[in-house]
Design an enzyme around this catalytic site. Sequence first.
Site, short mmCIF file in Angstrom:
data_model
loop_
_atom_site.label_atom_id
_atom_site.label_comp_id
_atom_site.label_asym_id
_atom_site.label_seq_id
_atom_site.Cartn_x
_atom_site.Cartn_y
_atom_site.Cartn_z
N LYS A 112 -31.07 -10.78 -32.57
CA LYS A 112 -29.83 -10.41 -33.27
C LYS A 112 -28.62 -10.64 -32.36
O LYS A 112 -27.50 -10.62 -32.84
CB LYS A 112 -29.90 -8.95 -33.75
CG LYS A 112 -30.78 -8.77 -34.98
CD LYS A 112 -30.68 -7.39 -35.57
CE LYS A 112 -31.31 -6.32 -34.72
NZ LYS A 112 -32.76 -6.49 -34.56
N TYR A 144 -26.34 -4.49 -29.81
CA TYR A 144 -26.94 -5.09 -28.62
C TYR A 144 -25.87 -5.34 -27.54
O TYR A 144 -26.13 -5.15 -26.34
CB TYR A 144 -27.60 -6.42 -28.97
CG TYR A 144 -28.94 -6.34 -29.63
CD1 TYR A 144 -29.65 -5.13 -29.73
CD2 TYR A 144 -29.54 -7.47 -30.16
CE1 TYR A 144 -30.89 -5.08 -30.34
CE2 TYR A 144 -30.80 -7.42 -30.77
CZ TYR A 144 -31.46 -6.22 -30.86
OH TYR A 144 -32.70 -6.17 -31.44
#
Length: 353
Positions: A112, A144
């Site tokens: 991702k 992230y």
Amino acid sequence: MTRSALVVGATGIQGSAIARQLVEQGWALHGLSRTPGAQPGVSPVAADLLDPAALATALQGIAPTHVFLTSWLRMATEAENIRVNAAMVRNLFDALRPAGSVRHAALVTGLKHYLGPFEAYGKGSLPQTPFREEQGRLEVDNFYYAQEDELFAAAGQDGFTWSVHRPHTVIGKAVGNAMNMGTTLAVYATICRETGRPFRFPGSAAQWNGLTDMTDARQLAAQVIWAAETPAARNEAFNIVNGDIFRWSWMWPRLAEWFGIPAEGFDGAPRPLEAQMQDDAPLWAGIAARHGLVEADIGRLASAWHTDADLGRPIEVVTDMSKSRRLGFTGYVATDQAFFDLFKELRADRLIP
């Protein structure tokens, strides 16, 4: 110097594989989870990363040289994902700071990083495949990135080195895991075999026909530990996949054959598992009772929503491994064998019949 590790999320699909390999290699090891389970060679630590005071108390007297961070929480929005998951990383290193023992910390994130968060997954302007580590961040909020920033800040403050690891979909054993394609497909195949339902590919034409790759949890663990012990790998981010590529049009019949059922391929329209399996909880409970399985709650085994996200992507996804290869990481796992090894383990542990 003695190597002592703290694995955060030690009972999850990634953390348990890392913990197992560390134990095999003779590390002294603590495993932190909200609800620890019994793991050979692992000293359990029960703690909530969102409770700073309780976390500091739980980690008092524990002085790891290495930290392996695999834990995260999914929230309703990406803004909440960022707030909560950044706080978890920050709270962890705040709690470890007084001991001053950490020499290296590894953070596991995923693709991702390149594909975008759940709210914008595989949409908009994406980098070309194969994904490479030097490709910059997308211009979109992503938890992230927030996790990485907290890691970098702690490393700068406390003087330890870091590594970031970006697996594709992880194949491995974990009960109660939020992202678990291997076990989800095993449950789906079992239901199809028990009921006579067609074992139909649920995803998109792009995934059926295009190239893709995956990550065995054992391969991820091997790279994470390699990076922790390799000076040239310090302060670097690495993709981590098995090393082979495949098309689901090739893989799907192989999975069906393992379960002794016919395979049905892509028929022109996605057939999401979340819809196919939405009423299967009582059915699975009956299968578990009939075969003496140890887990009757389908929700603790199958994560159909996540498997749908992977198999329903409208783009081909292939990951470049050149960076760690150049530095000496040579691990390889055949992805079909990774599935078969998982299915055997699930059957041996009486999680599937």
